[in-house]
Design a protein around this motif. Sequence first.
Motif, PDB file in Angstrom:
ATOM      1  N   TRP A 139      40.001  71.417  37.909  1.00 30.84           N
ATOM      2  CA  TRP A 139      40.889  70.726  36.992  1.00 30.84           C
ATOM      3  C   TRP A 139      41.684  69.644  37.708  1.00 30.84           C
ATOM      4  N   LEU A 140      42.074  69.925  38.951  1.00 33.31           N
ATOM      5  CA  LEU A 140      42.864  68.934  39.695  1.00 33.31           C
ATOM      6  C   LEU A 140      42.051  67.678  39.984  1.00 33.31           C
ATOM      7  N   VAL A 141      40.791  67.856  40.363  1.00 33.98           N
ATOM      8  CA  VAL A 141      39.937  66.693  40.633  1.00 33.98           C
ATOM      9  C   VAL A 141      39.706  65.913  39.344  1.00 33.98           C
ATOM     10  N   ALA A 142      39.477  66.621  38.240  1.00 30.93           N
ATOM     11  CA  ALA A 142      39.260  65.946  36.961  1.00 30.93           C
ATOM     12  C   ALA A 142      40.494  65.147  36.551  1.00 30.93           C
ATOM     13  N   MET A 143      41.669  65.756  36.669  1.00 29.64           N
ATOM     14  CA  MET A 143      42.908  65.050  36.316  1.00 29.64           C
ATOM     15  C   MET A 143      43.149  63.875  37.258  1.00 29.64           C
ATOM     16  N   GLY A 144      42.865  64.073  38.538  1.00 27.05           N
ATOM     17  CA  GLY A 144      43.023  62.977  39.494  1.00 27.05           C
ATOM     18  C   GLY A 144      42.101  61.815  39.161  1.00 27.05           C
ATOM     19  N   ALA A 145      40.842  62.107  38.823  1.00 29.36           N
ATOM     20  CA  ALA A 145      39.891  61.050  38.449  1.00 29.36           C
ATOM     21  C   ALA A 145      40.345  60.354  37.171  1.00 29.36           C
ATOM     22  N   PHE A 146      40.843  61.133  36.209  1.00 30.06           N
ATOM     23  CA  PHE A 146      41.330  60.550  34.958  1.00 30.06           C
ATOM     24  C   PHE A 146      42.504  59.614  35.235  1.00 30.06           C
ATOM     25  N   LEU A 147      43.472  60.069  36.022  1.00 32.21           N
ATOM     26  CA  LEU A 147      44.648  59.242  36.310  1.00 32.21           C
ATOM     27  C   LEU A 147      44.291  57.999  37.118  1.00 32.21           C
ATOM     28  N   LEU A 148      43.342  58.132  38.050  1.00 30.45           N
ATOM     29  CA  LEU A 148      42.884  56.971  38.812  1.00 30.45           C
ATOM     30  C   LEU A 148      42.232  55.956  37.877  1.00 30.45           C
ATOM     31  N   GLY A 149      41.358  56.447  36.988  1.00 30.15           N
ATOM     32  CA  GLY A 149      40.737  55.559  36.006  1.00 30.15           C
ATOM     33  C   GLY A 149      41.766  54.938  35.086  1.00 30.15           C
ATOM     34  N   LEU A 150      42.766  55.715  34.692  1.00 29.85           N
ATOM     35  CA  LEU A 150      43.844  55.225  33.832  1.00 29.85           C
ATOM     36  C   LEU A 150      44.561  54.049  34.496  1.00 29.85           C
ATOM     37  N   GLY A 151      44.845  54.192  35.771  1.00 22.76           N
ATOM     38  CA  GLY A 151      45.506  53.122  36.508  1.00 22.76           C
ATOM     39  C   GLY A 151      44.656  51.867  36.588  1.00 22.76           C
ATOM     40  N   PHE A 152      43.366  52.034  36.922  1.00 21.36           N
ATOM     41  CA  PHE A 152      42.472  50.876  37.011  1.00 21.36           C
ATOM     42  C   PHE A 152      42.287  50.205  35.644  1.00 21.36           C
ATOM     43  N   GLY A 153      42.179  51.002  34.584  1.00 22.04           N
ATOM     44  CA  GLY A 153      42.053  50.434  33.242  1.00 22.04           C
ATOM     45  C   GLY A 153      43.282  49.649  32.840  1.00 22.04           C
ATOM     46  N   SER A 154      44.442  50.183  33.170  1.00 23.70           N
ATOM     47  CA  SER A 154      45.688  49.497  32.860  1.00 23.70           C
ATOM     48  C   SER A 154      45.801  48.182  33.625  1.00 23.70           C
ATOM     49  N   LEU A 155      45.390  48.198  34.895  1.00 16.44           N
ATOM     50  CA  LEU A 155      45.414  46.961  35.690  1.00 16.44           C
ATOM     51  C   LEU A 155      44.428  45.931  35.139  1.00 16.44           C
ATOM     52  N   LYS A 156      43.265  46.386  34.724  1.00 15.72           N
ATOM     53  CA  LYS A 156      42.267  45.475  34.158  1.00 15.72           C
ATOM     54  C   LYS A 156      42.750  44.908  32.820  1.00 15.72           C
ATOM     55  N   ALA A 157      43.429  45.734  32.023  1.00 15.64           N
ATOM     56  CA  ALA A 157      43.945  45.280  30.731  1.00 15.64           C
ATOM     57  C   ALA A 157      44.967  44.167  30.910  1.00 15.64           C
ATOM     58  N   HIS A 158      45.691  44.211  32.001  1.00 14.17           N
ATOM     59  CA  HIS A 158      46.706  43.190  32.264  1.00 14.17           C
ATOM     60  C   HIS A 158      46.074  41.814  32.438  1.00 14.17           C
ATOM     61  N   GLU A 159      44.818  41.754  32.894  1.00 14.14           N
ATOM     62  CA  GLU A 159      44.134  40.482  33.123  1.00 14.14           C
ATOM     63  C   GLU A 159      43.675  39.814  31.827  1.00 14.14           C
ATOM     64  N   LEU A 160      43.565  40.583  30.742  1.00 17.02           N
ATOM     65  CA  LEU A 160      43.036  40.052  29.494  1.00 17.02           C
ATOM     66  C   LEU A 160      44.158  39.522  28.606  1.00 17.02           C
ATOM     67  N   ASP A 161      43.842  38.475  27.830  1.00 16.30           N
ATOM     68  CA  ASP A 161      44.852  37.987  26.896  1.00 16.30           C
ATOM     69  C   ASP A 161      44.909  38.908  25.679  1.00 16.30           C
ATOM     70  N   THR A 162      45.914  38.732  24.853  1.00 15.05           N
ATOM     71  CA  THR A 162      46.191  39.644  23.744  1.00 15.05           C
ATOM     72  C   THR A 162      45.030  39.735  22.760  1.00 15.05           C
ATOM     73  N   GLU A 163      44.405  38.609  22.420  1.00 17.14           N
ATOM     74  CA  GLU A 163      43.311  38.635  21.449  1.00 17.14           C
ATOM     75  C   GLU A 163      42.107  39.400  21.979  1.00 17.14           C
ATOM     76  N   LYS A 164      41.728  39.147  23.233  1.00 19.41           N
ATOM     77  CA  LYS A 164      40.586  39.859  23.819  1.00 19.41           C
ATOM     78  C   LYS A 164      40.891  41.343  23.952  1.00 19.41           C
ATOM     79  N   LEU A 165      42.119  41.648  24.280  1.00 16.14           N
ATOM     80  CA  LEU A 165      42.525  43.039  24.438  1.00 16.14           C
ATOM     81  C   LEU A 165      42.453  43.772  23.105  1.00 16.14           C
ATOM     82  N   ALA A 166      42.966  43.166  22.040  1.00  9.98           N
ATOM     83  CA  ALA A 166      42.934  43.797  20.719  1.00  9.98           C
ATOM     84  C   ALA A 166      41.499  43.969  20.233  1.00  9.98           C
TER      85      ALA A 166
END
Length: 177
Positions: free
Chosen positions: A1-28
């Motif tokens: 469970w710890l590895v799964a949660m760690g992978a999820f949180l790592l992916g969450l961070g990378f997804g959030s960083l990638k979302a920051h690069e997109l403009d509002t229309e592309k993001l929506a």
Amino acid sequence: WLVAMGAFLLGLGFGSLKAHELDTEKLAAKFVPYEILIAAIGGFSLWLILFVDSAFNMSPLQGGIGRVPLSQQLIIGALGTMLCGGIGYLSGFELPIILKAFDKKIMKSYSHWVIGFHYVGTLLASVFIQTILLPQADIARASLVLGFVSCGLALVSLIFISLKKQKRHFIVIALIL
């Protein structure tokens, strides 16, 4: 469970960083397709892991009854970790989309509420899954139920996000599937 949660949180961070690069229309425009992907990956990930595990168990390379080779454990573990990381990555787009959906003027005074409710909702969903959903249904059915919840969220979001007519038809077909 710890590895799964760690992978999820790592992916969450990378997804959030990638979302920051997109403009509002592309993001929506990506929100609903990403919710459909979350539903598909989350809903069928357990079934994929069970299929791969069964394929190993039917293999002549199996180390004997009741004995699981280390290579099988590592492959199944890596597959589960990649699926959790993928779901986390796609989920990382959700909060930035919600935050960017509001006017900047409104966000100055209410962004902390959006973030707070997001975290409280995550906690409540986790408690619900562990205390109510899993005891009532096995883990396979629970994963499908959660996949349907993500599809429902995508469907509701489709009403509020303006998309081109062709893209809207494609998304409705994907939701039905």
